[in-house]
Design a protein around this motif. Structure first.
Motif, short mmCIF file in Angstrom:
data_model
loop_
_atom_site.label_atom_id
_atom_site.label_comp_id
_atom_site.label_asym_id
_atom_site.label_seq_id
_atom_site.Cartn_x
_atom_site.Cartn_y
_atom_site.Cartn_z
N GLY A 1 0.83 -1.21 0.00
CA GLY A 1 0.00 0.00 0.00
C GLY A 1 0.86 1.25 0.00
N ASP A 2 1.94 1.22 0.78
CA ASP A 2 2.86 2.37 0.82
C ASP A 2 3.49 2.60 -0.56
OD1 ASP A 2 2.30 2.66 3.49
OD2 ASP A 2 4.17 1.72 4.18
N VAL A 3 3.91 1.54 -1.20
CA VAL A 3 4.53 1.65 -2.53
C VAL A 3 3.51 2.14 -3.53
CG1 VAL A 3 5.58 0.34 -4.41
CG2 VAL A 3 6.29 -0.08 -2.05
N THR A 4 2.29 1.63 -3.47
CA THR A 4 1.23 2.04 -4.39
C THR A 4 0.93 3.53 -4.22
OG1 THR A 4 0.26 -0.16 -4.31
CG2 THR A 4 -1.14 1.60 -5.11
N ASP A 5 0.89 3.99 -2.97
CA ASP A 5 0.64 5.42 -2.72
C ASP A 5 1.75 6.28 -3.31
OD1 ASP A 5 -1.65 4.71 -1.37
OD2 ASP A 5 -0.76 4.93 0.64
N GLU A 6 2.99 5.84 -3.18
CA GLU A 6 4.10 6.61 -3.73
C GLU A 6 4.08 6.64 -5.25
OE1 GLU A 6 7.97 6.33 -2.13
OE2 GLU A 6 7.25 5.94 -0.10
N VAL A 7 3.70 5.52 -5.87
CA VAL A 7 3.60 5.47 -7.33
C VAL A 7 2.53 6.45 -7.80
CG1 VAL A 7 2.91 4.02 -9.28
CG2 VAL A 7 4.53 3.15 -7.59
N LYS A 8 1.39 6.47 -7.11
CA LYS A 8 0.32 7.42 -7.48
C LYS A 8 0.80 8.85 -7.34
CE LYS A 8 -3.59 4.48 -6.25
NZ LYS A 8 -4.71 4.26 -5.30
N GLU A 9 1.56 9.12 -6.28
CA GLU A 9 2.07 10.47 -6.07
C GLU A 9 3.03 10.87 -7.18
OE1 GLU A 9 4.81 12.65 -2.74
OE2 GLU A 9 3.33 11.20 -2.04
N VAL A 10 3.90 9.97 -7.59
CA VAL A 10 4.84 10.26 -8.67
C VAL A 10 4.09 10.48 -9.97
CG1 VAL A 10 6.69 9.27 -10.08
CG2 VAL A 10 6.80 9.11 -7.59
N LYS A 11 3.08 9.67 -10.24
CA LYS A 11 2.29 9.84 -11.47
C LYS A 11 1.62 11.21 -11.48
CE LYS A 11 1.12 5.08 -12.68
NZ LYS A 11 0.03 4.11 -12.84
N THR A 12 1.11 11.64 -10.34
CA THR A 12 0.47 12.95 -10.25
C THR A 12 1.48 14.05 -10.53
OG1 THR A 12 -1.08 12.10 -8.61
CG2 THR A 12 -0.87 14.47 -8.75
#
Length: 67
Positions: free
Chosen positions: A49-60
């Motif tokens: 979940g932490d990794v997924t959140d960071e990936v979403k943040e980078v995509k944004t």
């Protein structure tokens, strides 16, 4: 590896565990194994979940920078 054990293998493991630990200890061992597995799954879910959140943040951030 565990997926290849099958039903006869599980019965053999149960019989060996019954002989080694006895019928009184098996529920305790099963409960401890279940708790350990549950905690492992929870930790793995939190980590992914932490990794997924960071990936979403980078995509944004990348999406905002390309505008």
């Amino acid at each position: 590896m565990l997926a290849n054990i099958g039903f006869p293998g599980l019965i053999l493991i149960l019989i060996v565990a019954l002989i080694i630990f006895g019928p009184n200890k098996l529920p305790e061992i099963g409960r401890a194994a279940g708790d350990t597995l549950r905690e492992f799954k929870k930790s793995a879910k939190d980590l992914t979940g932490d990794v997924t959140d960071e990936v979403k943040e980078v995509k944004t951030i990348v999406k905002d920078n390309t505008k």
